[in-house]
Design an enzyme around this catalytic site. Sequence first.
Site: not given
Length: 528
Positions: A160, A444
């Site tokens: 990613r 996150d």
Amino acid sequence: MDGVEITGTSQDRFDEILTPEALAFVAALQREFGARRIELLQARQARQAELSAGGTLDFLPETKHVRESEWRVAPPAPGLVDRRVEITGPVDRKMTINALNSGAKVWLADFEDANAPTWENTVNGQLNLRDALDRAIDFETGGKSYTLKPDEELATIVVRPRGWHLEEKHLLLDGAPMSGSLVDFGLYFFHCAARQIAKGKGPYFYLPKMESHLEARLWNDVFVRAQDLLGIPQGTIRATVLIETYPAAFEMEEILYELRDHSAGLNAGRWDYLFSVIKKFRTRGKEFLLPERNAVTMTAPFMRAYTELLVRTCHKRGAHAIGGMAAFIPSRRDAEVNKVALEKVRADKTRESGDGFDGSWVAHPDLVPICREVFDGVLGERPNQIDRLREDVSVSAADLLAVSETPGDITEAGLRNNVDVALRYLAAWMGGLGAVAIHNLMEDAATAEISRSQIWQWIHNGIELADTGAVVTRELVEQIIDEELAKIKAEPGYDEALYAQATALFKEVALDDDFAEFLTLPAYARMP
């Protein structure tokens, strides 16, 4: 290297990644696609202005022909046929080994929300991926050694890169920062595409934060050009798109269509989706007001519409539908906490598998067996359930917009939790950690975004707390910041400098009248 400048500090083995050839490849992509990237970011701002002025979101009339015509994406690529369990995490050395060994089918190797983009993390992450493919990676800590299992037991790597909005300030082209997306993608593709192909797989990606099919078209054009530059057959790249912004939910089919020769499906990204709901309609009063984050479940009507439409859309076009994150971190000391949390994880994965998802995410290796067991129970020996078309699903724009029907309260406990989590996470992020275990959950950047944006929304709507009756004001939040910081200061490992930076940043993105588009933008500006 014409026009290329490295401003980041050189460290051991960085020259293995930052070769003249690799940098020339990334620079070629930046020169060709950098201006389009800026234009698309400007288009985001124009759409935001329309929404703030009273506009709404809907399925696009100009792309009706795409939604109504017959087409399918490319068939699943090697290593991406069975995706029943995917584990996510940053690209540090220990995580690289643990994720690949975890028993998951796929590892989302994250340069984005789970990664604090220090120059060291960015380049070392690329080294770790290349070393893993070369089986030249190991790690030792506390007398324990970590090594890779045999290749056939390892998860498939899916990288990613950072979203289109982020830049890489340590790598300049003609004096301007390059796109973080193109840097992460380009360095990995240059060094690892051939290595992946040699292992019978390919260079695969997760694409974050897109807001329109035009942004997907840009990625597809990047893929086509990158494959041509390195002489790799077209269609070798495959990409799964995270539907984690509100506008993208109205363009799922168009996004698949734009990437159809390179598509590996769509993913339901819960926290960023909620953050996007607030961001896009932040000026609309209580019409788009959300209860505290832990009260917003996937069974809320507007979330149910979003996930069911995603499965229906993917399977209609022959693509994988991947479910959301189980963020629980098992406790080594509290069996009761584990029992309750694991029951919730099992229920969440049961819902997803029953709805037709082909796989789902976990944040910790200990959750892989639960997720696998649940999906095994539905899939059996089948690698996926793409053939389950969900023709019973019919979702309207009004269903996706039905935020006001979400049950749940806003309490002082919820407000305190948002403050506490955001402060802890931002302090860790400024210290170079992008994935942080806080109160038995893996947090996150996405969860920090929902925490700070909710507080901004509550302040600007004068919300009264359900348990105390107090109105959420800037002064109340500042008081709670001081109180939560006092608790954190009493804990081992408290870092005064990092928490000072975190507090200043949090006040900027949660309390200022102007809403920061992403907290990672001012945070990155503060990062060396």
